[in-house]
Design an enzyme around this catalytic site. Structure first.
Site, PDB file in Angstrom:
ATOM      1  N   ASN A 105     -49.904  17.079  14.043  1.00  0.00           N
ATOM      2  CA  ASN A 105     -48.778  17.181  14.974  1.00  0.00           C
ATOM      3  C   ASN A 105     -47.493  17.344  14.169  1.00  0.00           C
ATOM      4  O   ASN A 105     -47.006  16.389  13.580  1.00  0.00           O
ATOM      5  CB  ASN A 105     -48.733  15.903  15.838  1.00  0.00           C
TER       6      ASN A 105
ATOM      7  N   LYS B  98     -44.609  17.960  15.253  1.00  0.00           N
ATOM      8  CA  LYS B  98     -43.447  17.465  16.021  1.00  0.00           C
ATOM      9  C   LYS B  98     -42.281  18.460  15.938  1.00  0.00           C
ATOM     10  O   LYS B  98     -42.507  19.654  15.891  1.00  0.00           O
ATOM     11  CB  LYS B  98     -43.041  16.080  15.533  1.00  0.00           C
TER      12      LYS B  98
ATOM     13  N   HIS C  23     -48.418  12.335  24.504  1.00  0.00           N
ATOM     14  CA  HIS C  23     -48.003  11.709  23.237  1.00  0.00           C
ATOM     15  C   HIS C  23     -46.984  10.607  23.536  1.00  0.00           C
ATOM     16  O   HIS C  23     -46.157  10.742  24.440  1.00  0.00           O
ATOM     17  CB  HIS C  23     -47.396  12.760  22.305  1.00  0.00           C
TER      18      HIS C  23
ATOM     19  N   GLU D  52     -44.342   9.761  22.183  1.00  0.00           N
ATOM     20  CA  GLU D  52     -42.928  10.170  22.135  1.00  0.00           C
ATOM     21  C   GLU D  52     -42.527  10.867  23.441  1.00  0.00           C
ATOM     22  O   GLU D  52     -41.386  10.725  23.895  1.00  0.00           O
ATOM     23  CB  GLU D  52     -42.691  11.064  20.903  1.00  0.00           C
TER      24      GLU D  52
ATOM     25  N   GLU E  22     -53.716   6.201  19.842  1.00  0.00           N
ATOM     26  CA  GLU E  22     -52.586   6.084  18.926  1.00  0.00           C
ATOM     27  C   GLU E  22     -51.756   4.853  19.292  1.00  0.00           C
ATOM     28  O   GLU E  22     -50.879   4.937  20.166  1.00  0.00           O
ATOM     29  CB  GLU E  22     -51.691   7.321  19.030  1.00  0.00           C
TER      30      GLU E  22
ATOM     31  N   GLY F 280     -45.690   6.739  12.821  1.00  0.00           N
ATOM     32  CA  GLY F 280     -44.512   6.982  11.995  1.00  0.00           C
ATOM     33  C   GLY F 280     -43.948   5.738  11.333  1.00  0.00           C
ATOM     34  O   GLY F 280     -42.823   5.767  10.809  1.00  0.00           O
TER      35      GLY F 280
ATOM     36  N   SER G 254     -49.954   6.728  11.326  1.00  0.00           N
ATOM     37  CA  SER G 254     -49.772   6.507   9.886  1.00  0.00           C
ATOM     38  C   SER G 254     -51.035   6.764   9.068  1.00  0.00           C
ATOM     39  O   SER G 254     -51.302   6.072   8.080  1.00  0.00           O
ATOM     40  CB  SER G 254     -49.229   5.092   9.631  1.00  0.00           C
TER      41      SER G 254
HETATM   42  C1  PEP Z   1     -48.386  11.297  15.746  1.00  0.00           C
HETATM   43  O1  PEP Z   1     -47.305  11.826  15.832  1.00  0.00           O
HETATM   44  O2  PEP Z   1     -49.230  11.489  16.613  1.00  0.00           O
HETATM   45  C2  PEP Z   1     -48.666  10.427  14.591  1.00  0.00           C
HETATM   46  C3  PEP Z   1     -49.809   9.792  14.559  1.00  0.00           C
HETATM   47  O3  PEP Z   1     -47.688  10.344  13.626  1.00  0.00           O
HETATM   48  P1  PEP Z   1     -47.832   9.651  12.168  1.00  0.00           P
HETATM   49  O4  PEP Z   1     -49.125  10.152  11.574  1.00  0.00           O
HETATM   50  O5  PEP Z   1     -46.644  10.130  11.407  1.00  0.00           O
HETATM   51  O6  PEP Z   1     -47.857   8.190  12.380  1.00  0.00           O
END
Ligand code: PEP
Length: 257
Positions: free
Chosen positions: A15, A17, A102, A104, A172, A178, A218
């Site tokens: 992703n 973003k 997601h 976000e 997630e 993040g 992460s």
């Molecule tokens: C994500 O944006 O779905 C995500 C898991 O980000 P990160 O790997 O940076 O934690």
């Protein structure tokens, strides 16, 4: 070759973003194209999700083993939704994958469970494959509500699914996205197993056995291997670490699991 006992094809998503420029995507595409090239579309599904503006550049520059998808879609098929892209448009453009729900988008763009369900419905109607995200916030986890929240989000998504072969569930935990605070392999395994159990109890056991449930939050080249060894972890949705050459190492961890 997998040492696990099921026949699920692993899935790894990147992703990107709201990141990238034409030049950075050209450079990233080179970094994601090592020699010898380590995987084919037969080995596993790898999908990157650039911004809609950068989809074309990613399709053009990345090796054909990568799929390219979109990060979100409109709740409606078309109409007065300035700034949105519909599931039909994504399919019409020749793409096959879409992220929905997601955290976000849930937190910053007001995607309620109802909206997420509507988007899954649109994507199903358009013939897209959907990576549907669920996961609890830190507050919800600390209040002992992680499972309740995941099941609530899962139920909304499940109600809109018409073809379970076209769904990947991305678990997630929001506190891991993040932040550098990856879930322990045991925590991820427990949640994935509980998600699979819900699907088995509320949809069918066969669908649960075949459903791909991937972990996000992460993930890096140094923590992916032990996560990938967990029996119910079928791959990853990766944010930050998908923006550099290390993403290939994460993909490789799914090749040997
Ligand atoms: C994500 O944006 O779905 C995500 C898991 O980000 P990160 O790997 O940076 O934690």
């Amino acid at each position: 070759m997998s040492s696990k006992t099921h026949s699920r094809k692993y899935w790894v998503g990147g992703n990107w973003k709201c990141n990238g420029s034409l030049s950075s995507i050209a450079a990233l595409s080179e970094a994601l194209n090592p020699s010898p090239f380590p995987f084919t579309k037969d080995d596993l599904d790898v999908v990157v999700f650039p911004t809609a503006l950068h989809v074309h550049a990613a399709v053009e520059k990345l090796p054909g083993a990568y799929n390219v998808g979109c990060q979100d879609c409109c709740v409606a098929a078309k109409g007065a939704f300035t700034g949105d892209i519909s599931a039909d448009m994504i399919k019409d453009f020749g793409l096959n994958w879409l992220i929905v729900g997601h955290s976000e988008c849930r937190a910053k763009r007001g995607d309620s469970d109802e909206k997420v369900a509507e988007k899954v419905k649109r994507a199903m109607e358009a013939g897209l494959n959907v990576t549907a995200c669920i996961g609890e916030t830190l507050e919800q986890q600390q209040a002992g509500k992680a499972l309740e929240i995941c099941y609530q989000q899962l139920k909304a998504i499940a109600n809109s699914v018409t073809d379970w072969n076209r769904i990947v569930i991305a678990y997630e935990p929001v506190w891991a996205i993040g932040t550098g605070k990856v879930a322990t392999p045991e925590y991820a395994q427990t949640k994935h197993m509980e998600i699979r159990t819900w699907i088995s109890d509320n949809v069918t056991k066969e669908i649960a056995d075949n459903l791909r449930i991937v972990y996000g939050g992460s993930v890096t080249p140094s923590n992916c291997e032990t996560l990938m060894q967990q029996p119910d972890v079928d791959g990853f949705l990766v944010g930050g670490a998908s923006l550099n050459a290390g993403f290939v190492d994460i993909i490789k961890s799914a090749l040997v699991a």
